[in-house]
Design a protein around this motif. Structure first.
Motif: not given
Length: 417
Positions: A372-379, A391-399, A404-405, A410-417
């Motif tokens: 994160i400090k090196g600028g390599g993280a994305r939401v 990172v909170s529910l306000t970051d949940v996209t229309a999908d 997260l990147s 390299r990417h991954a998805l967070i799915r609220p349950i």
């Protein structure tokens, strides 16, 4: 050497598998005249093999496809001892249950690369614990141990490395090379196996087996090793900052496996296409000459072919489509690696570095903070520089997910349950 006669040896030499052989001309002549049986041993130290073993697995595949019989030797017995080759420290002692569990996981790999059965060309899988556990120690030392010189054993790299570095080498491990040689003797007796193949670090152990067969049974046995596979950068094949590239999908997703090959360095593309795919050599030569942006197409071919061999054509197509959506179309691909997070936790927010670790994009919270400090993280493709960002529910996209990147690839998805 003389002109190559057998398709098997020709395939290994032309595709870059050749490093050392005890007598390549004699092996070639024999393989041209008759069906041969060859083996490679795999100790059961984890529940999956990784791509560092893929060169050996591909050799067994080529052996079978050129009309010969492979033996996959599971080291249920030798895993209890530990191979000191290339190691700085003693291997952790595993329980019998751990070894059995790991063996079951490793078996899954081979059914995708070779055909097992009862026919003359079918591969067989055997476990060296079947004979090693039955050894009577004193008769074994008398009948087999007397053929091994301590002076010579001390000269092997697997032993010298540990001694030179003043690392302890237990008597248990010191016996490993004798047991591996005995494996070869047993397989030659039980299955008429005449060839042992392996990585270059196994040369001393393999030569011991060849010589033991000659001294005890008068057998003409052969050894063949592959070169150490390193990346153009000098790094070891199969190891990344994120960990080992496993061959079982329950330890590494087919998408991440596909991405590993897609991210191959330009200078390695031609060599890896020869070693890890079955494309014709003339097509590989064409792909290897591509330059600049076009080399990316060759990398996709490598990723498709390697993933098809390991996980099947459907998994390769899905991985390629996921990558295309993620990188070329800019949309969220639902087949990206996904982890679940409780809605209650996301309501209050989860710190980004913790999520990056949980998603497998970083190995530790410290690594995530540095990213994160090196600028390599994305939401959701937006750069985040504050390591304490939540990172909170306000970051949940229309999908219905949060993307997260870590870097661009390299990417991954967070799915609220």
């Amino acid at each position: 050497m003389a002109a190559i006669k057998s398709e098997f040896v020709r395939t290994l030499v032309e595709r870059g598998f050749m490093h050392q052989c005890t007598d390549l001309d004699a092996l070639d002549a024999l393989a041209a005249q008759q069906k041969i049986t060859a083996y490679i041993g795999y100790d059961c130290t984890a529940s999956s093999l990784h791509v560092g073993s893929l060169v050996q697995i591909m050799m067994q595949r080529h052996l079978q496809k050129t009309g010969h019989r492979p033996i996959v030797l599971m080291g249920g017995g030798t895993t209890k001892v530990g191979d000191p080759s290339g190691k700085d420290a003693a291997r952790q002692i595993l329980s019998d249950q751990d070894i059995d569990t790991n063996m079951a996981g490793i078996r899954e790999v081979f059914s995708r690369f070779v055909d097992f059965g009862e026919g003359p060309d079918d591969a067989i899988m055997v476990n060296n614990d079947d004979w090693l556990s039955e050894l009577a120690y004193i008769p074994f030392l008398r009948d087999v141990g007397r053929h091994f010189s301590i002076n010579r054993m001390l000269s092997f790299d697997s032993v010298k490395l540990r001694l030179d570095r003043e690392q302890p080498l237990s008597f248990l491990e010191f016996n490993y090379m004798i047991l591996q040689a005995y494996d070869f003797l047993e397989l030659s007796r039980r299955h008429d196996c005449i060839l042992q193949m392996g990585g270059s670090d196994q040369w001393g152990n393999i030569v011991n087996g060849v010589e033991l067969g000659r001294r005890v049974d008068g057998k003409g046995l052969f050894g063949f090793t592959t070169p150490l596979i390193t990346l153009a950068s000098g790094a070891k094949m199969g190891k990344t900052a994120q960990g080992a590239i496993w061959l079982n999908k329950d330890m590494l997703s087919p998408y991440d496996y596909w991405q590993f090959w897609r991210n191959t360095e330009d200078a390695d593309v031609g060599r890896f296409l020869r070693l890890f795919t079955e494309l014709p050599l003339d097509e590989i030569s064409r792909l290897a000459t591509l330059q600049d942006a076009e080399i990316n197409e060759a990398k996709k071919v490598l990723a498709d072919q390697a993933t098809t061999l390991c996980h099947g054509a459907d998994a390769a197509k899905t991985a390629a489509a996921t990558a295309r959506q993620t990188f070329e179309e800019g949309s969220v691909a639902t087949d990206l690696p996904t982890i679940d997070a409780a809605e209650a936790d996301l309501e209050t927010g989860i710190v980004l570095f913790e999520l990056l670790r949980r998603a497998g994009l970083c190995q530790s919270n410290g690594e995530a903070r540095r990213l994160i400090k090196g600028g390599g993280a994305r939401v959701n493709d937006t750069a985040v520089n504050d390591e304490m960002t939540k990172v909170s529910l306000t970051d949940v996209t229309a999908d219905g997910v949060i993307k997260l990147s870590a870097g661009k690839k390299r990417h991954a998805l967070i799915r609220p349950i």
